[in-house]
Design a protein around this motif. Structure first.
Motif, PDB file in Angstrom:
ATOM      1  N   ILE A   1     -32.182  12.632  53.609  1.00  0.00           N
ATOM      2  CA  ILE A   1     -30.946  12.928  52.870  1.00  0.00           C
ATOM      3  C   ILE A   1     -30.360  14.264  53.369  1.00  0.00           C
ATOM      4  O   ILE A   1     -29.182  14.525  53.231  1.00  0.00           O
ATOM      5  CB  ILE A   1     -31.188  12.902  51.335  1.00  0.00           C
TER       6      ILE A   1
ATOM      7  N   MET B   1     -24.017   8.970  54.708  1.00  0.00           N
ATOM      8  CA  MET B   1     -24.844   8.652  53.540  1.00  0.00           C
ATOM      9  C   MET B   1     -24.330   9.417  52.326  1.00  0.00           C
ATOM     10  O   MET B   1     -24.005  10.592  52.454  1.00  0.00           O
ATOM     11  CB  MET B   1     -26.266   9.151  53.846  1.00  0.00           C
TER      12      MET B   1
ATOM     13  N   ASN C   1     -22.175  14.676  55.631  1.00  0.00           N
ATOM     14  CA  ASN C   1     -21.384  13.676  56.354  1.00  0.00           C
ATOM     15  C   ASN C   1     -20.453  14.258  57.410  1.00  0.00           C
ATOM     16  O   ASN C   1     -20.131  13.578  58.378  1.00  0.00           O
ATOM     17  CB  ASN C   1     -20.632  12.799  55.353  1.00  0.00           C
TER      18      ASN C   1
ATOM     19  N   ARG D   1     -33.353   4.527  56.646  1.00  0.00           N
ATOM     20  CA  ARG D   1     -32.047   4.875  56.096  1.00  0.00           C
ATOM     21  C   ARG D   1     -31.848   4.078  54.806  1.00  0.00           C
ATOM     22  O   ARG D   1     -32.468   3.030  54.607  1.00  0.00           O
ATOM     23  CB  ARG D   1     -30.933   4.531  57.101  1.00  0.00           C
ATOM     24  N   LEU D   2     -30.957   4.590  53.956  1.00  0.00           N
ATOM     25  CA  LEU D   2     -30.747   3.980  52.639  1.00  0.00           C
ATOM     26  C   LEU D   2     -30.335   2.518  52.685  1.00  0.00           C
ATOM     27  O   LEU D   2     -30.795   1.697  51.895  1.00  0.00           O
ATOM     28  CB  LEU D   2     -29.594   4.723  51.929  1.00  0.00           C
ATOM     29  N   GLU D   3     -29.449   2.197  53.647  1.00  0.00           N
ATOM     30  CA  GLU D   3     -28.826   0.867  53.622  1.00  0.00           C
ATOM     31  C   GLU D   3     -29.792  -0.289  53.872  1.00  0.00           C
ATOM     32  O   GLU D   3     -29.460  -1.437  53.652  1.00  0.00           O
ATOM     33  CB  GLU D   3     -27.639   0.785  54.594  1.00  0.00           C
TER      34      GLU D   3
ATOM     35  N   LYS E   1     -24.080  12.038  58.962  1.00  0.00           N
ATOM     36  CA  LYS E   1     -25.173  11.195  58.485  1.00  0.00           C
ATOM     37  C   LYS E   1     -24.704   9.850  57.934  1.00  0.00           C
ATOM     38  O   LYS E   1     -25.461   8.873  57.933  1.00  0.00           O
ATOM     39  CB  LYS E   1     -25.940  11.955  57.382  1.00  0.00           C
TER      40      LYS E   1
ATOM     41  N   ASP F   1     -25.679   7.140  46.448  1.00  0.00           N
ATOM     42  CA  ASP F   1     -26.486   5.981  46.885  1.00  0.00           C
ATOM     43  C   ASP F   1     -27.966   6.355  46.950  1.00  0.00           C
ATOM     44  O   ASP F   1     -28.835   5.535  46.667  1.00  0.00           O
ATOM     45  CB  ASP F   1     -26.001   5.486  48.256  1.00  0.00           C
ATOM     46  N   PHE F   2     -28.232   7.592  47.349  1.00  0.00           N
ATOM     47  CA  PHE F   2     -29.618   8.069  47.379  1.00  0.00           C
ATOM     48  C   PHE F   2     -30.212   8.015  45.971  1.00  0.00           C
ATOM     49  O   PHE F   2     -31.344   7.571  45.771  1.00  0.00           O
ATOM     50  CB  PHE F   2     -29.628   9.503  47.936  1.00  0.00           C
TER      51      PHE F   2
ATOM     52  N   TRP G   1     -28.086   3.590  63.688  1.00  0.00           N
ATOM     53  CA  TRP G   1     -27.027   4.578  63.401  1.00  0.00           C
ATOM     54  C   TRP G   1     -26.721   5.396  64.659  1.00  0.00           C
ATOM     55  O   TRP G   1     -25.566   5.695  64.974  1.00  0.00           O
ATOM     56  CB  TRP G   1     -27.490   5.483  62.257  1.00  0.00           C
TER      57      TRP G   1
END
Ligand code: SF4
Ligand code: ZN
Length: 370
Positions: free
Chosen positions: A191, A207, A200, A164-166, A205, A211-212, A73
């Motif tokens: 987060i 995110m 964001n 990270r989430l992805e 970020k 999604d979290f 990122w």
């Protein structure tokens, strides 16, 4: 209607300028990165053991900061998060998987006896200033290599990585849980705040809270714990706004039955937008007074029976980190109180914290402006 269109287009222009600024600051910082020599790539950025709050008791933690090619990122199009300068520790080129495995061996060879012979329980945190589950940083093979080593160390009771989430999915979590059978496993996710706009726009970020929440559900289904990092005082929030944001975030995360909340007061790292604003006197790292207020207002002792709330601020008591008036006595008292709270998880240890130093008056005056 026209007014609205104008407003939107000027705010879009503003956002575009803002994101250009983030990218250009990051590009400048990336140029200053050093090429690390081959043998040094067989050693991590750093590692240490220290007393820590484990999920149910006080114990010790071995923390390892691996050296990889850095967070995708941060290296990507967007320029990364506005407060994060970890990319400066990364290598300018690829770090191969053999070297990463050697970094792990190097630490374990150094520390295995100390851990195995200790009466205290241990937690192991493996951080790579990026994402453990990102194949571009740590391959599947290296992950398996790590799991196989760690599972054999009996005295390590907890294992934490960050991502990270992805890069997180059910398969990876299931595998983590299975391979580390018998240990409490936790995935840490930055987060930062439950507010999508602050996260964001101010933090950049990339995110979504939605999604979290989905990942939290997957963690629960696989009995893997989730630790949320919250950023206290993102850029562009004043002290009062930062307190409200953090209290709101903690309450929401507790409602979601999160396992651990780690509060990270912003510290000024090199080559970041936060540093740029700080040099221009447009940002001050948070006061300890604010952190204590957040903890007292957001938590009850009953909450702390189900959630672990920790904070181990980098650069505490210095200009670049969380600080009050910088008087030695004031900073030391605040740090001791915080540590006492983290170890004991007793809110009583935060009582009367505000009567300590007269800098509190200055703080009250400043908190709506800065
Ligand atoms: S905070 Fe995390 S996601 Fe953001 S740039 Fe740093 S390492 Fe990457
Ligand atoms: Zn003070």
């Amino acid at each position: 209607m026209l007014k609205l269109v104008r407003k939107n287009s000027s705010s879009n222009n503003y956002q575009q300028l803002f994101s250009e600024r983030i990218k250009s600051i990051r590009q400048k910082a990336l140029k200053k990165r050093k090429r690390i020599s081959g043998t040094d790539l067989n050693r991590p950025v750093s590692f240490w053991i220290k007393k820590d709050r484990l999920i149910r008791e006080v114990g010790k933690t071995l923390t390892i900061i691996l050296r990889t090619k850095g967070c995708s990122w941060s290296l990507g199009e967007t320029g990364g998060c506005t407060m994060c300068g970890y990319i400066q520790d990364a290598n300018i080129e690829e770090v191969n998987q053999k070297q990463l495995q050697s970094q792990i061996d190097y630490v374990l060879n150094n520390k295995i006896n100390e851990i195995s012979e200790d009466d205290e329980k241990y937690s192991l945190k493996i951080f790579n200033s990026g994402s453990f589950f990102d194949e571009n940083e740590i391959s599947e093979e290296t992950r398996q290599y790590i799991y196989e080593k760690v599972v054999t160390i009996e005295n390590i009771k907890e294992f934490t990585i960050e991502s990270r989430l992805e890069y997180i999915d059910a398969e990876k979590l299931k595998d983590l849980k299975e391979k580390l059978k018998g240990k409490y496993t936790e995935v840490a996710i930055g987060i930062e705040t439950v507010n999508d706009y602050f996260r964001n726009i101010y933090i950049n970020k990339g995110m979504r809270f939605e999604d979290f929440k989905n990942i939290l559900q997957i963690c629960k289904e696989n009995t893997v714990g989730l630790k949320a990092y919250l950023l206290l005082k993102p850029p562009f929030l004043n002290e009062a706004g930062a307190i409200d944001d953090c209290i709101n975030s903690i309450r929401k995360l507790i409602d979601l039955k999160i396992n651990t909340i780690s509060i990270n007061p912003l510290n000024i790292q090199r080559g970041t937008l936060a540093e740029y604003l700080w040099y221009k006197n447009k940002y001050r790292p948070p006061w300890f007074h604010s952190l204590f207020k957040v903890l007292r207002k957001s938590l009850t002792q009953k909450d702390l029976a189900t959630v672990r709330v920790i904070s181990d601020p980098s650069g505490a008591g210095t200009k670049r980190g969380i600080h009050n008036c910088l008087k030695r006595e004031c900073e030391k008292t605040a740090q001791n109180r915080l540590q006492h709270f983290v170890f004991s998880q007793e809110l009583a240890s935060l009582e009367n914290v505000e009567v300590e130093c007269d800098c509190r008056r200055k703080y009250q005056l400043q908190k709506y402006f800065y």
